[in-house]
Structures are given as structure tokens and as C-alpha cells.
Write a protein that holds these residues in place. Sequence first.
Motif, short mmCIF file in Angstrom:
data_model
loop_
_atom_site.label_atom_id
_atom_site.label_comp_id
_atom_site.label_asym_id
_atom_site.label_seq_id
_atom_site.Cartn_x
_atom_site.Cartn_y
_atom_site.Cartn_z
N GLY A 66 -5.99 -3.53 -8.80
CA GLY A 66 -6.09 -3.92 -7.38
C GLY A 66 -6.98 -5.13 -7.19
N LEU A 67 -7.00 -5.64 -5.97
CA LEU A 67 -7.93 -6.70 -5.60
C LEU A 67 -9.28 -6.03 -5.32
CD1 LEU A 67 -8.19 -9.75 -4.96
CD2 LEU A 67 -7.66 -9.17 -2.59
N PHE A 70 -10.48 -4.21 -2.10
CA PHE A 70 -9.40 -4.21 -1.11
C PHE A 70 -8.22 -3.30 -1.42
CE2 PHE A 70 -11.68 -8.02 0.03
CZ PHE A 70 -11.63 -8.01 1.41
N SER A 71 -7.93 -3.07 -2.71
CA SER A 71 -6.69 -2.32 -2.95
C SER A 71 -6.68 -1.58 -4.28
CB SER A 71 -5.48 -3.25 -2.89
OG SER A 71 -5.46 -4.13 -3.99
N ASP A 75 -1.84 -7.50 -4.09
CA ASP A 75 -2.23 -8.03 -2.79
C ASP A 75 -1.10 -8.95 -2.33
OD1 ASP A 75 -3.02 -10.99 -3.40
OD2 ASP A 75 -4.13 -9.86 -4.90
N PHE A 140 -4.48 -0.94 2.17
CA PHE A 140 -5.15 -2.21 1.90
C PHE A 140 -6.26 -2.42 2.93
CE2 PHE A 140 -5.95 -6.59 1.14
CZ PHE A 140 -5.47 -6.86 -0.15
N PHE A 156 -4.64 -12.77 1.54
CA PHE A 156 -4.20 -11.76 0.56
C PHE A 156 -3.96 -10.38 1.19
CE2 PHE A 156 -8.89 -12.37 0.18
CZ PHE A 156 -9.31 -11.16 0.69
N THR A 157 -4.20 -10.24 2.49
CA THR A 157 -4.07 -8.91 3.12
C THR A 157 -2.62 -8.42 3.12
OG1 THR A 157 -5.91 -9.49 4.58
CG2 THR A 157 -4.53 -7.62 5.25
N VAL A 158 -2.44 -7.16 2.81
CA VAL A 158 -1.11 -6.54 2.85
C VAL A 158 -1.06 -5.59 4.06
CG1 VAL A 158 0.63 -5.20 1.61
CG2 VAL A 158 -0.97 -6.65 0.32
N GLN A 163 2.98 -2.82 2.83
CA GLN A 163 2.63 -1.77 1.86
C GLN A 163 3.87 -0.91 1.59
OE1 GLN A 163 -0.71 0.41 3.55
NE2 GLN A 163 -1.74 -1.52 4.07
#
Length: 308
Positions: A66-67, A70-71, A75, A140, A156-158, A163
Motif C-alpha cells: 500500500g501507499l 494511506f492504503s 493508490d 483509502f 493519489f487518493t482512491v 475502491q
Amino acid sequence: MRDLEAILTPFAWIVKMFYALTLLALLATPIHCEASALSKPTLDWDEIKFVHAFGDSYSFVQGTQGLANFSFIGDAQDFSFTPHQLLTNEIIPRNASLIISSQSADTYEEADYGFWLEFLTGCLQGKPSECRRQLWDFSFAGADIDGNLLPLHHPFTVPLVDQVKQWLEFAADIIPHPVGQTLTTWWIGINDTGDTVSNATITDFSAFWEVEMNSYFKAVQAATDRGLQTHLFINVPPEERSPNALGDATKAALLKTHIDEFNDILAGHIAAFEAANPHATVLTFDAHSWFNTVLDNPTSFGFTNTTG
Ligand SMILES: *[C@@H]1O[C@H](CO)[C@@H](O)[C@H](O)[C@H]1NC(C)=O
Ligand SMILES: *[C@@H]1O[C@H](CO)[C@@H](O)[C@H](O)[C@H]1NC(C)=O
Ligand SMILES: *[C@@H]1O[C@H](CO)[C@@H](O)[C@H](O)[C@H]1NC(C)=O
Ligand SMILES: *[C@@H]1O[C@H](CO)[C@@H](O)[C@H](O)[C@H]1NC(C)=O
């Protein structure tokens, strides 16, 4: 990273109460399902072996693929993943010993963000496939519902709907999700309501939430059509009562109005989804009411430092 602090600070304390108290209670007792007369499936927690999760920082867990911060996996700029990446991805452990070794409320001060799902499943680290209850978390941090409706927090936000796209494209054929053994969790909206509180271009919030919910439930339907049949929906907590919001009474009042409206419209869409999907099992958890109850009676839940 400052972003993480931004995610966690305003609501971390209240979310921790939620982890510690609510889900324990929720799972210690049979979950209430709307049991209609028809052959509607019910949830038997003992049978659940897979939990698939969608949402924001409240729900995300950290994965090695993941990032960072964040995840669990991928991403927006690294959107796809292979079956091998998914299956070898590992949940990075938090300080789990703290959580497990004690039941006191203070202990949960150490728990971060998406820990409630780890706590719920007992899937605290390593490959989800090696957990008794596998946690597959596509949440995310910083997600809103739909990037076509509100700007992404970061490139980079999902967002939630993406998702679900990731799940459909890269996970649905890989991760088992047998009916009766799979629970899907949905918790989204804290960022949507927070991001828009001062958005002057939205003149009709009720209409805006309707548009958001249409997008949200299109994604829920797509996941359902691909086999996720048991859903837990969690609504937005009273962020206007978080320490950060209390300093500005006007904004707090506006937030309250928006969150109440968001939750009402969400409830309507959950009911419509349930009516349209008689074979699905729909569970709701009213985090909003629960948080208010705890905030109104902190000492009876063991919280002594309530000044934020
Ligand atoms: C993630 O957050 C932790 C805790 O705030 C921080 O120490 C770490 O540097 C962050 N990682 C990255 C890659 O930003
Ligand atoms: C976990 O928490 C305990 C108690 O605060 C601490 O002693 C320990 O060093 C922590 N472990 C890690 C890996 O952070
Ligand atoms: C998501 O919403 C919370 C609550 O409004 C906010 O504190 C946080 O900064 C948001 N997340 C990001 C990544 O901006
Ligand atoms: C305000 O909301 C509109 C959606 O109606 C969105 O297009 C716009 O980007 C938002 N503005 C900000 C600053 O988030």
C-alpha cells in the motif's frame, strides 16, 4: 507525514471509543438483521471468514503493497495490482499486544484509525489469507465517495467508487467471498461532509447528497452483483462535537446540519438498496447515535479525560 496527523487528529479520540466499545458490543450479541418472512439470509458471525472493506481513514489498514499511511494496496497513480501482489500483501502490524492484553479504555488510546476492522476480524498482521477471519481492506485514507463530485485530497487518493473498481477488476476473482461467509463493510462520508462544509457552489445540499448517494449505491450494487451479499453500513459520526470543530460554533452548527442530512439520505438509500435486493443481508450501525451517547455519558464508559 502531516497528512496523517490531519486525518487522525480531529476524530481519533472519538473513533477509538467506537473501536473499543461498540464493535465489541455489536459482536458479543447477535447482530440484528431485518428478517423478513421470505428466505432472507441472516448473518451468523461465527460463519464469517472473509471481511471486505471499503471506506476512508476510519477503515484503512496499512499493507506492505500500500501507499504508506494511506492504503492496504495501491493508490490512484498505481491503481492495478496482480493476483500475486494481492495474495502476498501483508498487513503491517500495529502495537497489537497493547490492544489484546488489556480491556481498559485507556489501552485503546494506542490504537489507530482502521484498527476496528483488525480488532473485529482478529486479522492484525501478515497475509490476510492466513487469518482465521480474512480482512481484505480496500479503504483509502482521505477518501470521499466520488472524484467526479468532489476533488481528491491528493492526486493519489482512491475514492470509494474507485475502491470498488479496484475490487471488481483486480480482486473479485482472486479473493473468495462465499455468501454466508463474507461480510462487507462500508463507512464513508466524514470527508465528504467535512470537505463541503464551506463549499458555496453547493446551493442545495440535500440534492448534492442525493447525487453522492446515487454514486455510492451504484458501487454497492456493482459489488453486490459480483457476489458481495452481506453488507454493514456505518453512518457519519457527529464531527461537530470533535475538539477541532468546537472552536467555531457557526461552522459546527453547519456541520451538524449537513451530517444529519447526509445520514438521513444515506438511510433512505440503504432502505432502497435493501428493497431492491431481497437476497442481500443489510446491517446498519448507527455510529452517529452511538457516539452521541458516549459523548453525553463519558464517565459511564470509563473516559475521564474529556477535554480533548
Ligand atoms: C507514516 O506515519 C508515521 C506516523 O505518523 C510516520 O512516522 C511515518 O513517517 C509515515 N510514513 C511515511 C512514508 O510518510
Ligand atoms: C508496544 O507498547 C508497549 C507498551 O506501551 C511498549 O512497551 C512497546 O515498546 C511497544 N512496541 C512497539 C513495537 O512499539
Ligand atoms: C478526512 O476527514 C477528516 C475529518 O474531517 C479530516 O480531519 C481529514 O483531514 C480528512 N482526510 C484527509 C486526508 O484530508
Ligand atoms: C464544491 O463542490 C462542487 C460540487 O458541487 C465541486 O465541483 C467543487 O470542486 C467543490 N469545491 C471544493 C473547493 O471542494
